[in-house]
Design an enzyme around this catalytic site. Structure first.
Site, short mmCIF file in Angstrom:
data_model
loop_
_atom_site.label_atom_id
_atom_site.label_comp_id
_atom_site.label_asym_id
_atom_site.label_seq_id
_atom_site.Cartn_x
_atom_site.Cartn_y
_atom_site.Cartn_z
N CYS A 136 0.81 -1.14 0.04
CA CYS A 136 -0.02 -0.02 0.02
C CYS A 136 0.75 1.37 0.08
O CYS A 136 2.07 1.16 -0.02
CB CYS A 136 -1.18 -0.06 1.20
N ALA A 177 3.15 2.06 3.03
CA ALA A 177 4.29 0.86 3.00
C ALA A 177 5.35 1.51 2.16
O ALA A 177 6.57 1.42 2.43
CB ALA A 177 3.87 -0.28 2.34
N ARG A 234 11.49 -4.81 6.69
CA ARG A 234 12.51 -4.95 5.40
C ARG A 234 13.93 -4.89 5.87
O ARG A 234 14.43 -4.17 7.02
CB ARG A 234 12.18 -3.44 4.63
N HIS A 244 6.03 6.29 -2.48
CA HIS A 244 7.37 6.75 -2.91
C HIS A 244 7.31 8.42 -3.20
O HIS A 244 7.95 9.05 -2.71
CB HIS A 244 7.98 5.97 -4.03
#
Ligand code: CFM
Length: 539
Positions: free
Chosen positions: A58, A61, A92, A191
């Site tokens: 998503c 994230a 991560r 991003h």
């Protein structure tokens, strides 16, 4: 094995209802290098269909987990229910190396406002302010980043107003992100939102000048499995000063100072091209795409840095490092290649690795037969030349586009347009460009965007590749089919895989995986158990 990918594509599509069939047919393409230099168009960065079992994540994230999270001394505070925060807790493998034992490092912490029903009904801003104060008094960070999860947008909490108020009250840099999970079609939107935040709130905040001659930033390198450490080592040995990495092994200060560099190198185009573009516009720093995945790609990228700075001493040091490292790589490569030559791979990873890792497979004689991104855009597939023709849809409009102009005081064109043109003419170097995945894949390779679980099973059954590269969600389903799955997000606890040392690790890991006999003993679901002994014997 001779598979007609066009026939396979039609067979795969048969199962879908008409509308979905049409949509998926545009996201499954057979690669073709046309005479005019183009490749087929692919439908990408569009909504996944419910129930299709997508690999995607998503927007939250992408913003918190991918771009901002790896920076160790920015304190990340998740505004939302605790379930979302679980995924903020270092799931991560972005590694970091604090300067000393005392240096701030918040990466292992998971801070959340833990919203309850009461906050959803009556609003969560008060709780958020209390959480910011508490975090400040506990940790004394230089900066606090607040991340919005889905309910925050739904109930209308204003994280930006809270951030401004808390910044004034506490006297440190505090900023919020409207990165609710639903904000875009995938983590890719996150991003972009994170890039905007970096640009608005961090980049350019520290004017310290470094005296080194060759100053760069490495953008889109997140130090997964220590990749960034390998690259830092190589660049340092070459005599290149890395001002900042976005954002593996980074700190607030390095990013705040990154506008003093003279060149931006872009590793992961998908996650950070916005920062590269905006830094060029505001500060005059050119950017170029590099690839440090694969030994030959690494050597090529290093040489480009040498050419950019036009310095013989630098070029000589780069050649020394390449010669020294290549000798080690080639020794391993020769052995592994003899054992892997002709084997096949499939890659389905985020928005850049499905392309970059094809290089490593090529270096050991393995062919990528099918590949795709989870959330790449058309430019990541077809190259940035398609950008002018891209239609902005409703989902993309949702994300703020910053209007960036040259900084009246700090803009300094590092290279004139003539110098850039000369550099491009002299070498293969292209600025502000990314060729994309498809021009570098074979004709007839299958390219699938946002692959569904069903499609995954069908291509595995048809091609039976020697290795399937994806993530944890796919791993065990694929392995039950008797095909080894290499995680290319986390590296399966392995790595680093970047640079020369990383290539050696990758070659060895893939060799072990594809040559291990155990996979032949698994009975794939499409094969009746009674056939198993023949299958093994025939192999
Ligand atoms: Fe860039 Fe990445 Fe990737 Fe990515 Fe990612 Fe990742 Fe990835 Mo997982 S930033 S697009 S959002 S290279 S976390 S380090 S491996 S999906 S291919």
């Amino acid at each position: 094995m001779s598979i007609d990918p066009r026939v396979l594509k039609e067979e795969i599509l048969q199962i879908y209802p008409k509308k979905l069939r049409q949509k998926r047919s545009e996201s499954i393409v057979i690669n073709e290098h046309r005479e005019d230099g183009t490749v087929p168009e692919i439908k990408a960065n569009v909504r996944s269909n419910p129930g299709i079992i997508t690999q995607r994540g998503c927007t939250y994230a992408g913003c918190k987990g991918v771009v901002i999270g790896p920076s160790r001394d920015i304190l990340s505070l998740v505004h939302g229910p605790i379930g979302c925060s679980f995924y903020a807790w270092l799931t991560r493998r972005n590694q970091t190396r604090p300067e000393s034992l005392e240096a701030q490092n918040f990466i292992n912490y998971c801070l959340s406002t833990d919203m309850q029903e009461e906050n959803i009904v009556f609003g969560g801003e008060k709780k958020l302010k209390e959480a910011v104060r508490e975090a400040f008094h506990l940790f004394h960070p230089k900066a606090i980043a607040i991340f919005s999860t889905c309910p925050v947008g739904l109930i209308g909490d204003d994280v930006h107003a809270v951030a401004r108020e808390m910044k004034a009250e506490l006297g440190i840099n505090i900023f919020g992100f409207s990165c609710e999970g639903y904000r875009g079609v995938s983590q890719s939107a996150g991003h972009h939102i994170a890039n905007n935040g970096l640009f608005k709130h961090i980049i350019g905040n520290d004017e310290t000048e470094h005296s080194e001659k060759f100053k760069i930033n490495l953008l889109g390198e997140y130090n997964i499995g220590g990749d960034g450490f390998v690259l830092e080592d190589i660049l340092t040995r070459c005599g290149v000063k890395q001002i900042s990495t976005f954002s593996g092994n980074s700190t607030y200060a390095t990013m705040a100072n990154s506008h003093t560099a003279d060149l931006n190198l872009v590793m992961c185009h998908r996650s950070i091209n916005y920062v590269a573009e905006m830094m060029e516009k505001r500060f005059g720093i050119p950017w170029m795409k590099v690839n440090f995945i694969g030994a030959t790609a690494t050597a090529k990228s290093l040489r480009r840095i040498g050419e950019y700075f036009e310095d013989d001493g630098l070029k000589a040091r780069i050649e020394e490092v390449i010669a020294e490292e290549m000798a080690k790589v080639e020794a391993v490569q020769a052995v592994v290649k003899s054992r892997c030559q002709g084997k096949t791979a499939m890659l389905f990873v985020g928005g850049s690795r499905a392309h970059h890792y094809q290089q490593l497979f090529t270096e050991i004689g393995m062919k990528t037969v099918v590949a795709g991104y989870e959330f790449g855009h058309r430019d990541d597939y077809e190259g940035r030349k398609v950008l002018p023709g891209l239609k902005v849809d409703a989902d993309s409009k949702n994300i703020e586009e910053l209007d960036v102009v040259p900084d009246p005081e700090r803009y300094r064109a590092r290279r004139t347009p003539e110098q850039i043109a000369k550099l491009e003419a002299m070498s293969e170097m292209e600025f502000r460009d990314y060729v994309g995945m498809m021009p570098e894949m074979d004709n007839d390779a299958m390219v699938i965007d946002d692959i569904s679980h069903y499609e995954t099973e069908r291509i595995l059954e048809a091609y039976r590749p020697d290795v399937f590269c994806a993530g944890i969600k796919e791993k065990f389903g694929v392995q039950k089919m008797g095909i080894p799955c290499k995680q290319l997000h986390s590296y399966d606890y392995g790595g680093p895989y970047a640079g020369f040392a990383g290539a050696i690790n990758f070659f060895n890991d893939i060799d072990r995986l594809v040559n291990m006999k155990i996979w032949r003993y698994a009975t794939p679901p499409w094969q009746p158990p009674t056939q198993q002994p023949e299958q093994v014997a025939a192999d």
